[in-house]
Write an enzyme that holds these catalytic residues in place. Structure first.
Site, PDB file in Angstrom:
ATOM      1  N   LYS A 170       0.852  -1.190   0.000  1.00 24.88           N
ATOM      2  CA  LYS A 170       0.000   0.000   0.000  1.00 24.88           C
ATOM      3  C   LYS A 170       0.885   1.236   0.000  1.00 24.88           C
ATOM      4  O   LYS A 170       1.641   1.463   0.935  1.00 24.88           O
ATOM      5  CB  LYS A 170      -0.900   0.054   1.236  1.00 24.88           C
ATOM      6  N   GLU A 245       9.813   0.723  11.185  1.00 24.69           N
ATOM      7  CA  GLU A 245      10.787   1.817  11.202  1.00 24.69           C
ATOM      8  C   GLU A 245       9.977   3.077  11.454  1.00 24.69           C
ATOM      9  O   GLU A 245       9.217   3.521  10.605  1.00 24.69           O
ATOM     10  CB  GLU A 245      11.548   1.865   9.869  1.00 24.69           C
ATOM     11  N   CYS A 279      13.574  10.547   8.517  1.00 27.65           N
ATOM     12  CA  CYS A 279      13.334  10.050   9.872  1.00 27.65           C
ATOM     13  C   CYS A 279      14.600   9.979  10.705  1.00 27.65           C
ATOM     14  O   CYS A 279      14.559  10.125  11.927  1.00 27.65           O
ATOM     15  CB  CYS A 279      12.659   8.687   9.818  1.00 27.65           C
ATOM     16  N   GLU A 383       9.371  14.731  17.180  1.00 35.03           N
ATOM     17  CA  GLU A 383       9.807  14.717  15.789  1.00 35.03           C
ATOM     18  C   GLU A 383       9.048  15.790  15.006  1.00 35.03           C
ATOM     19  O   GLU A 383       7.820  15.753  14.907  1.00 35.03           O
ATOM     20  CB  GLU A 383       9.564  13.344  15.166  1.00 35.03           C
TER      21      GLU A 383
END
Length: 477
Positions: A170, A245, A279, A383
């Protein structure tokens, strides 16, 4: 505007069970340039059954057959290189002249890298009277991110194909064109029907269906920690393997003896690359108090070199955020940093004033640096996922390591010292899955993954293929 009408399931293109579509927006000009099917649970069911039916033959195929197909895929990716680049430019706003190096070259290399590793599946290790064999984990569901869409797709697909697994993928709603291009490539080279299946759709709708499906053996997810928790919860009742992750807030320690100019440049450019949507970006720069103001001044000069603008302009080094939603998130964090009392060195909320009129509606932000940050500020703990660097002073190495490890995340880290011999002892004490020392960059041989809330499992390197293998022990009498 182009419309892609079909999903790729069981080796052919077919209409979705849903009659809805997703509009894909070019973040540079805020214009819709693509529509893709908004697949639903019925589409996922068809894809899972196709993958399950294809599994026995693909798992039993010779490694040489799988490796040969993978090398053909890599060749076809090179043939369609410009299309892969263009899809990144349109869906992410990445500067065209930088896109190949940032987003396309490594995935092609990865397909060939894992083709060579396919032969691991045929090796048999003997220990006394025990035979150790490798078998594919089975049917894999891949939920992919928007920040490195091709890189992360191939980082999952290549080792899975090499191991003999079958796949349901996806794409992120923001960047699905890359996945459709890859499905065309897989079809052209003759990947057997059902080995790779593509269903585009909304992650909140079909992600849980993929994660919880009883016929799915393994889920690999790349995205936020919040969403990763939901994926793990959905997968838990089936006791399926989950590789994640997730988020990061990586620390970068510059020591007293480091080449300060080189160290600061590396750190600033690392955070600004891909418009900060990385990231493992080293978003917390830790600098000795004695050299702090010098480092802050250098960082401002280096950030000022960034040219924010049209992705098709060769002078541009930083394009827009991948969406207006992400632009809003980043600017809210910049405002929060000001409210928390951090010193704004360069940048701030709002788009650069230098943008030409043609892209004024784009999702552009300014490269931003905050000084006088401490580890209790939210901008130092959460983040941001944008071109925002937090500079934190420290008194000695012990304090630097303590600050670096004082985070719920543990994806990456960095150390720039006098030399590698001086950096490695510090790197060994950082609680993170990777550590880049002395200005190092991505390596195909380096396993990638996190500690703590940055996830579990590994991608890339030989360890990345381990996620797709089961070990069987045969004990001989």
């Amino acid at each position: 505007m182009k419309t892609l009408d079909n999903l790729y399931i069981n080796g052919h293109w077919q209409a979705s069970a849903s009659d809805s579509f997703i509009d894909v927006i070019n973040p540079s000009n805020n214009q819709v340039f693509l529509r893709v099917p908004q697949g639903n649970s019925d589409d996922i069911e068809l894809a899972v059954q196709a993958a399950r039916q294809a599994l026995p033959a693909w798992a039993a195929s010779l490694a040489s057959i799988r490796a040969d197909l993978m090398r053909k895929i890599a060749t076809e990716m090179r043939n369609r290189y410009d299309e892969l680049v263009d899809a990144h430019v349109k869906s992410m706003g990445c500067p065209r002249h930088m896109t190949g190096a940032f987003h396309v070259d490594a995935p092609i290399e990865a397909m060939e890298f894992y083709a060579d590793l396919a032969y691991k599946m045929e090796s048999v290790e003997e220990r006394n009277n025990v035979l150790l064999l490798k078998e594919p984990v089975g049917v894999c569901a891949f939920i992919n991110p928007w920040n490195y869409p091709l890189h992360q797709l191939i980082g999952k697909v290549a080792p899975a194909l090499a191991a003999g697994c079958t796949i349901i993928a996806k794409p992120a709603e923001q960047t699905p064109e890359l996945d459709f291009l890859m499905a065309e490539i897989f079809h052209k080279v003759g990947l057997p029907a059902g080995v790779f299946n593509l269903v585009s759709g909304m992650g909140t709708e079909i992600g849980p269906v993929m994660s919880s499906h009883p016929e799915v053996d393994m889920v690999s997810f790349t995205g936020s920690t919040r969403a990763g928790i939901q994926v793990a919860a959905a997968a838990a009742p089936g006791v399926k393997r989950v590789c994640q992750e997730l988020g990061g807030k990586s620390a970068y320690i510059i020591t007293e003896e480091a080449d300060l100019a080189a160290a600061v440049r590396y750190g600033v450019e690392d955070v600004m690359g891909n418009t900060g949507q990385t990231c493992n970006a080293l978003t917390r720069m830790l600098v000795p108090q004695s050299r702090y103001e010098e480092a802050v001044a250098l960082a401002a000069e280096i950030a000022a070199e960034q040219v924010v603008g049209d992705p098709d302009d060769d002078a541009t080094t930083m394009g827009p955020m991948a969406s207006h939603r992400q632009k809003e998130t980043v600017e809210n964090y910049i405002r929060l940093g000001l409210e928390e009392g951090a010193r704004l060195v360069i940048g701030g909320p709002g788009a650069p004033e230098s943008l030409p009129e043609s892209i004024r509606d784009g999702a552009f932000v300014q490269p931003t640096i905050f000084a006088d940050v401490h580890n209790h500020m939210r901008i130092a703990r959460e983040e941001i996922f944008g071109p925002v660097l937090c500079m934190i002073p420290y008194s000695d190495t012990e304090e630097a390591i303590e600050i670096a490890n004082d985070t719920p995340y543990g994806l990456s880290s960095g150390v720039y010292a006098k030399d590698a011999a001086s950096a490695i002892p510090i790197a060994r004490r950082l609680q993170a899955g990777q550590c880049y020392i002395q200005g190092a960059y991505f390596s195909m041989d380096a396993p990638f993954g996190g500690y703590k809330q940055s996830g579990n499992g590994r991608e890339w390197g030989e360890h990345g293929m381990d996620e797709y293998m089961e070990t069987k022990a045969i004990i001989c009498g």
